[in-house]
Design a protein around this motif. Structure first.
Motif: not given
Length: 410
Positions: A74-76, A90-95, A108-110
């Protein structure tokens, strides 16, 4: 000038028409994203009882993290000023620079959002934003569901063409005579469909022109860095003034306290007790600070916000970036999203943005029909009167060669 404008208008319209139509329709849908999402997911967004005390933030974060699993960080944390709303994690990871990918979904990983009741600590539900309807609509709008760098370039180029189309369209709209002005503001609904379509394109394009230009100008910011830098300079700012000071090193080796987030939240809310939203950016890296963005009431149309920076170990504030310290360029950049989507003055400007987007979507359609109609005009029937004396000798005196129609005219 009209001839040159007509050629530019035609070819740029044919090239960009389909993309402009897709972007405009998806923009129509996305305008009311927040209102529709809150209503259709009311059991997640709103809590049933607000009579208790809010639980400590670290415990709520732990519950949210447990709901998505340890692998999805979770990043936010988003906290709303409306006490009836749940906390959002919010849990997110995008390249965005991932190679050998063909769609946005592969980058988008998730991207998951967890809603937690702050009074009971209960997880109300998890929404997979990666495939959520409005997020997909937004990705269609921004990059056509293609990889970000490719899709945003295509959309940005089409919107840049559309900006030229708006300008050349206005040149073509200008009447050549004084009497022509009367025909430029109304649609003749009782005329044939070709004329109704022609008037719809011209009149609709004229009325939507100023709002459409604002939407396009603010939208191009997400496609081209040079466009964003240019607006900064026009508004008197060299570049973004986002706070980028590094976190100071601590003289002592400290272990982060379990109540660190509680301390940061309390200090931030004490500074702005009447906030609209409060967002805390989290990080596993202890060398990166906690960033707290607090959005307050609007300031003459701008989306006002204050940023505070706290040490990730000691929790001590070491920097801030307040609304009154921002230049005109930075105030615009912070408000660009809401100007683009029509949220700058609430529901009234959202309705205006919706109608403008709808009209923009109609322009490629009506324009294509005009072009197609000109290429497929019905052939005119020859109505020239036939002489009854056509077969007689040319030596016949002129008065005897008169046709019936000539005689009647006389």
């Amino acid at each position: 000038m009209k001839k040159a404008a007509g050629l530019v208008h035609l070819w740029l319209g044919l090239i960009s028409g389909l993309i402009v139509f897709i972007v405009s329709v998806s923009g129509c849908i996305f305008v009311f994203e927040e209102e529709i999402f809150n209503q259709t997911h009311s059991e997640l967004v709103y809590v049933s009882d607000v009579s208790g005390e809010i639980k400590p933030l670290p415990g709520l974060l732990a519950s949210a993290q447990n709901a998505v699993g340890e692998k999805k960080k979770i990043k936010e944390v988003i906290i709303f000023g409306d006490l009836k709303k749940a906390f959002s994690f919010i849990a997110s990871k995008t390249d965005k620079k991932a190679k050998n990918v063909w769609t946005y979904f592969e980058q988008v990983k998730y991207n998951e959002e967890v809603f937690v009741d702050p009074y009971t600590g209960t997880v109300l539900g998890v929404v997979d934003r990666k495939y959520e309807f409005f997020n997909v609509v937004r990705r269609i709008h921004q990059n056509l569901l293609l990889p970000y760098e490719i899709g945003s370039l295509i959309v940005g180029s089409a919107c840049l063409m559309f900006l030229v189309l708006l300008i050349t369209g206005f040149v073509l709209w200008l009447p050549k005579t004084k009497n022509g002005w009367k025909q430029r503001f109304t649609i003749k609904w009782n005329a044939k469909w070709r004329r109704v379509n022609y008037d719809s394109h011209n009149v609709g394009g004229f009325y939507v022109l100023p709002i459409a230009m604002i939407i396009v100008v603010t939208g191009l910011v997400w496609s081209f860095d040079w466009w964003e830098s240019g607006i900064y300079k026009i508004l008197g700012s060299e570049s973004s003034e986002e706070f980028t000071i590094e976190q100071p090193e601590s003289n002592q080796k400290l272990t982060p306290s379990k109540e660190l987030l509680t301390k940061i939240l309390k200090e931030s809310t004490d500074k702005n007790p009447e906030f609209q939203t409060l967002t805390i950016s989290l990080s596993d890296d202890q060398e990166k600070p906690y960033r707290v963005e607090i959005k307050t009431s609007r300031e003459v149309g701008w989306s006002a916000s204050d940023d505070y920076y706290y040490h990730s170990v000691s929790g001590k504030q070491f920097g801030q970036f307040l609304q009154e310290e921002k230049s005109l360029g930075q105030k615009w950049r912070d408000s660009n999203y809401e100007i683009h989507t029509g949220g700058v003055y609430g529901i009234a400007t959202k309705i205006l943005a919706f109608l403008a987007s709808f009209l923009c979507a109609s322009l490629p359609v009506t324009g294509l029909l005009i072009w197609w109609g000109k290429r497929n005009k019905p052939k005119k029937v020859n109505s020239k009167p036939v002489s009854l004396n056509a077969g007689k000798s040319r030596k016949t005196p002129d008065f005897k060669k008169r046709t019936i129609s000539d005689a009647r005219m006389k």
